[in-house]
Motif scaffolding. Structure first.
Motif, PDB file in Angstrom:
ATOM      1  N   GLU A 295       4.334   5.358  16.009  1.00  0.00           N
ATOM      2  CA  GLU A 295       3.180   4.483  15.718  1.00  0.00           C
ATOM      3  C   GLU A 295       3.395   2.885  15.968  1.00  0.00           C
ATOM      4  N   GLU A 296       2.575   2.140  16.429  1.00  0.00           N
ATOM      5  CA  GLU A 296       2.963   0.836  16.637  1.00  0.00           C
ATOM      6  C   GLU A 296       2.857   0.288  15.260  1.00  0.00           C
ATOM      7  N   LYS A 297       1.976   0.345  14.429  1.00  0.00           N
ATOM      8  CA  LYS A 297       2.061  -0.205  13.113  1.00  0.00           C
ATOM      9  C   LYS A 297       3.102   0.681  11.920  1.00  0.00           C
ATOM     10  N   PRO A 298       4.053   0.087  11.591  1.00  0.00           N
ATOM     11  CA  PRO A 298       4.592   0.784  10.551  1.00  0.00           C
ATOM     12  C   PRO A 298       3.803   1.007   9.337  1.00  0.00           C
ATOM     13  N   ARG A 299       4.326   2.177   8.596  1.00  0.00           N
ATOM     14  CA  ARG A 299       3.619   2.770   7.312  1.00  0.00           C
ATOM     15  C   ARG A 299       4.680   2.381   6.426  1.00  0.00           C
ATOM     16  N   LEU A 300       4.028   1.823   5.234  1.00  0.00           N
ATOM     17  CA  LEU A 300       5.300   1.362   4.126  1.00  0.00           C
ATOM     18  C   LEU A 300       4.942   2.526   3.087  1.00  0.00           C
ATOM     19  N   LYS A 301       3.903   3.417   2.826  1.00  0.00           N
ATOM     20  CA  LYS A 301       3.758   4.426   1.929  1.00  0.00           C
ATOM     21  C   LYS A 301       3.306   5.873   3.088  1.00  0.00           C
ATOM     22  N   VAL A 302       3.532   6.950   2.505  1.00  0.00           N
ATOM     23  CA  VAL A 302       3.330   8.159   3.108  1.00  0.00           C
ATOM     24  C   VAL A 302       3.083   9.129   1.875  1.00  0.00           C
ATOM     25  N   ARG A 303       2.360  10.281   2.400  1.00  0.00           N
ATOM     26  CA  ARG A 303       1.986  11.323   1.442  1.00  0.00           C
ATOM     27  C   ARG A 303       2.570  12.570   1.676  1.00  0.00           C
ATOM     28  N   PRO A 304       3.736  12.800   1.264  1.00  0.00           N
ATOM     29  CA  PRO A 304       4.826  13.875   1.778  1.00  0.00           C
ATOM     30  C   PRO A 304       4.100  15.287   1.160  1.00  0.00           C
TER      31      PRO A 304
END
Length: 240
Positions: free
Chosen positions: A77-86
């Motif tokens: 992904e070009e835009k980094p994610r700060l939060k994710v849903r594991p």
């Protein structure tokens, strides 16, 4: 020590794969979420020049496991994610990306410790993998038990392996799996059971018995459904 400020130009570095994995997993769906949850999952790491000579792997025959650093090449992904849903938290709770091993990494880099079954010049034969076919590997490091195994380590978000789900078979599907496994020379029945027991569906889905799921393993298509909560039934194992 010099500090990096927001005004400093961003650093960049080019990473070149040392090899590519040829694996049983032909799509992301149903890949175990950690290595060694499916010991029957096997593959070959094919090294590229100049690492495909015997010199680069000399000494690895003394090692039982290796760390693979690789790229999530289908999740970049070009835009980094700060939060994710594991998935471990049901797919509905967000946490910081650095507290998980989610595939959505800032630089698309993953790591897995896998069993090293055999070493050949240009090839490493692996098991217990959680890697998609075609995964680019950017480095290989030997597992060092005294340094890499920490008895006092803890992770309160994932303190134990996920609970397994029951896997049942239709008799015809088990026969199909056995026949294809003999043709492939692979433990296909065990692979199917080990992967499906992880319950690969998204955690938020509540499937009805009529809904069919499918995934490609090696060159076969595995079909299953959920006849009732907590149970998977394998329906077919056919040519993909």
């Amino acid at each position: 020590m010099a500090r990096i400020s927001a005004d400093d130009p961003p650093m960049s570095h080019t990473v070149t794969p040392v090899g590519f994995v040829r694996a049983c997993f032909k799509e992301k769906f149903a890949i175990p979420r950690q290595p060694h949850l499916a010991p029957a999952a096997r593959g070959v790491l094919e090294l590229v020049p100049p690492f495909d000579s015997g010199e680069a792997v000399q000494g690895l025959e003394q090692v039982s496991h290796v760390w693979l650093l690789f790229l999530f090449h289908q999740a970049l992904e070009e835009k980094p994610r700060l939060k994710v849903r594991p998935p471990r938290l049901g797919g509905n709770q967000s946490v910081g990306v650095f507290s998980t091993r989610a595939t959505h990494r800032p630089n698309g880099i993953g790591q897995s410790v896998v069993t090293l079954e055999r070493v050949e010049p240009g090839r490493l034969w692996l098991s217990g993998i959680d890697l998609l076919d075609g995964t680019p590997v950017i480095d290989i490091k030997p597992y060092v038990p005294y340094a890499d195994s920490l008895p006092a380590a803890r992770n309160d978000l994932a303190s134990a392996a996920p609970a397994l789900i029951e896997v049942h078979w239709q008799a015809s599907a088990r026969l199909q799996a056995h026949t294809h496994g003999e043709r492939l020379g692979e433990p296909l029945e065990a692979l199917i059971e080990q992967c499906l027991a992880q319950d690969p569906r998204p955690a938020y889905q509540q499937p009805t018995p009529e809904r069919r799921y499918g995934v490609r393993l090696w060159d076969v298509e595995v079909k299953w459904h959920y006849p009732q909560a907590g149970i998977i039934c394998v329906l077919q194992v056919l040519d993909a």
